[in-house]
Design an enzyme around this catalytic site. Structure first.
Site, short mmCIF file in Angstrom:
data_model
loop_
_atom_site.label_atom_id
_atom_site.label_comp_id
_atom_site.label_asym_id
_atom_site.label_seq_id
_atom_site.Cartn_x
_atom_site.Cartn_y
_atom_site.Cartn_z
N ASP A 24 3.97 13.71 19.07
CA ASP A 24 3.73 12.93 20.29
C ASP A 24 4.18 11.48 20.16
O ASP A 24 3.59 10.58 20.76
CB ASP A 24 2.24 12.99 20.69
CG ASP A 24 1.75 14.43 20.76
OD1 ASP A 24 2.50 15.27 21.29
OD2 ASP A 24 0.65 14.71 20.28
N LYS B 183 9.58 11.94 20.85
CA LYS B 183 10.85 12.53 20.42
C LYS B 183 11.64 13.08 21.60
O LYS B 183 12.86 13.02 21.62
CB LYS B 183 10.61 13.69 19.43
CG LYS B 183 10.04 13.24 18.11
CD LYS B 183 9.79 14.42 17.19
CE LYS B 183 8.70 15.36 17.69
NZ LYS B 183 7.36 14.76 17.78
N GLY C 11 5.22 20.06 22.74
CA GLY C 11 5.36 19.72 24.14
C GLY C 11 6.17 18.44 24.23
O GLY C 11 5.66 17.37 23.90
N HIS C 12 7.43 18.54 24.60
CA HIS C 12 8.28 17.35 24.70
C HIS C 12 8.39 16.96 26.17
O HIS C 12 8.90 17.72 26.98
CB HIS C 12 9.67 17.63 24.11
CG HIS C 12 9.64 17.79 22.61
ND1 HIS C 12 10.76 18.03 21.86
CD2 HIS C 12 8.61 17.71 21.73
CE1 HIS C 12 10.42 18.10 20.58
NE2 HIS C 12 9.12 17.92 20.48
N ARG D 21 6.74 38.54 4.82
CA ARG D 21 7.80 39.54 5.04
C ARG D 21 7.31 40.72 5.87
O ARG D 21 7.77 41.85 5.72
CB ARG D 21 8.41 39.99 3.69
CG ARG D 21 9.18 38.84 3.06
CD ARG D 21 9.13 38.87 1.57
NE ARG D 21 7.75 38.75 1.12
CZ ARG D 21 7.37 38.97 -0.13
NH1 ARG D 21 8.25 39.36 -1.03
NH2 ARG D 21 6.12 38.81 -0.48
N GLN E 282 6.75 18.27 16.33
CA GLN E 282 5.59 17.76 15.58
C GLN E 282 5.98 16.50 14.80
O GLN E 282 6.85 15.78 15.27
CB GLN E 282 5.00 18.85 14.67
CG GLN E 282 4.29 19.98 15.42
CD GLN E 282 5.21 21.08 15.90
OE1 GLN E 282 6.06 21.53 15.16
NE2 GLN E 282 5.05 21.51 17.13
P1 IMP Z 1 -0.64 24.51 15.27
O1 IMP Z 1 0.72 23.98 15.03
O2 IMP Z 1 -0.86 24.99 16.66
O3 IMP Z 1 -1.04 25.53 14.22
O4 IMP Z 1 -1.68 23.29 15.09
C1 IMP Z 1 -1.90 22.66 13.85
C2 IMP Z 1 -2.12 21.16 14.04
O5 IMP Z 1 -0.92 20.56 14.50
C3 IMP Z 1 -3.18 20.81 15.08
O6 IMP Z 1 -3.80 19.62 14.67
C4 IMP Z 1 -2.35 20.58 16.35
O7 IMP Z 1 -2.99 19.74 17.28
C5 IMP Z 1 -1.14 19.91 15.75
N1 IMP Z 1 0.09 20.07 16.56
C6 IMP Z 1 0.87 21.17 16.66
N2 IMP Z 1 1.92 20.94 17.45
C7 IMP Z 1 1.81 19.66 17.86
C8 IMP Z 1 2.63 18.84 18.69
O8 IMP Z 1 3.68 19.22 19.18
N3 IMP Z 1 2.19 17.55 18.88
C9 IMP Z 1 1.06 17.07 18.30
N4 IMP Z 1 0.26 17.82 17.51
C10 IMP Z 1 0.65 19.10 17.30
MG MG Z 2 4.14 16.45 22.12
#
Ligand code: IMP
Ligand code: MG
Length: 278
Positions: free
Chosen positions: A14, A17, A43-44, A139, A181
């Protein structure tokens, strides 16, 4: 010759990007944009010609008619991807002509989502990411190519590519690698176990048929303060941070959750820049 630029998040996701990638696509001379990690946990948020779009799997190249690959480092929820294609197309953007899917990307199955929906320990996005990557490394996963043989997923077939052939068997390929991320939730360098299950670093881009010597520039994206969404305690004590959260409209683009907010950590940022080669 293949050349590549990389966009990565230096903090906890967040950072913006989507905005930076969108700007680079508009100004650059890229032949391809490649999402290199993660799935629809991302989420971009992108403003294109005044319209707001939130992309989850789809690389930002589609907004500019650039071939856009969901890479081999990604996991895909075909049901959500189909919805995403339709939503973006309904906004007047031609996705179908430019979208490509790596044959060896992995599939998020409904059982993965069910399992992830039970999570409370990590505070995941409940999109099935962790279980899909676990099965990949165990796998026992399902690749996009395998899935496309199943009737539910056969619609994916025309989009499938071998990323090696797509990037390495033509002249002058210039790829923008769009990370998802951020470094602070990277599987190796984040605050484990409060991490996502993929490689959010520049190294993650290389896993998608990008040779190291092809890398031209690495753009690290950071905010002037930090936000994090998840189960660990991250919110700083300063009451001003509540204002920052509110004024900055810090809610997750995927889940709508309130983002915990803290002041910028320059030591962390320096480390993130060094490890990622920003
Ligand atoms: P997961 O990727 O859904 O397994 O979540 C694992 C951790 O990464 C959690 O703390 C989520 O909130 C965080 N997370 C996953 N994707 C995003 C993203 O795109 N932006 C911000 N935090 C993310
Ligand atoms: Mg985001």
């Amino acid at each position: 010759m293949i050349k590549a630029d990389v966009v990565i998040g230096l903090q906890y996701g967040d950072e913006g990007k989507g905005k930076i990638t969108h700007d680079l696509c508009r100004e650059g001379s890229y032949t391809h944009v490649l999402r290199f990690n993660g799935g629809c946990n991302a989420g971009h948020t992108i403003f294109h010609n005044g319209t707001k779009f939130v992309t989850h799997h789809i690389p930002s190249g589609v907004f500019f008619g650039i071939k856009s690959i969901i890479g081999s480092g990604c996991v895909i929820d075909p049901i959500r991807l189909q919805e995403e294609i339709e939503t973006i197309e309904a906004g007047g953007v031609d996705v179908k002509s430019y979208l490509l899917i790596a044959k060896n990307a992995h599939i998020i199955r409904s059982s993965h989502k069910e399992e992830d929906s039970q999570d409370t320990a990590i505070g995941t996005t409940k999109r099935g990411n962790g279980p899909a990557y676990r099965d990949k490394y165990n796998r026992t996963g399902l690749t996009a190519e395998q899935a496309s043989e199943m009737s539910n997923y056969s619609w994916m077939k025309p989009y499938l590519v071998d990323v090696y052939e797509e990037l390495h068997t033509r002249d002058n390929t210039y790829v923008l690698c769009e990370g998802a991320q951020g470094f602070g939730i990277d599987i190796d360098w984040g605050d484990y176990p409060y991490v996502t299950s993929s490689h959010c670093t520049t190294a993650g881009a290389l896993l998608n048929a990008i040779p190291p010597q092809a890398i031209n520039r690495v753009w690290g994206v950071a905010k002037a303060y930090e936000t994090y969404v998840g189960a660990k305690d991250f919110q700083g004590d300063d009451p001003l941070l509540e204002d920052l959260q509110r004024i900055g409209q810090e809610f997750g683009a995927t889940t709508g959750r309130k983002r915990q907010t803290n002041w910028i950590n320059l030591d962390f940022l320096a480390k993130s820049c060094k490890i990622n080669g920003v």
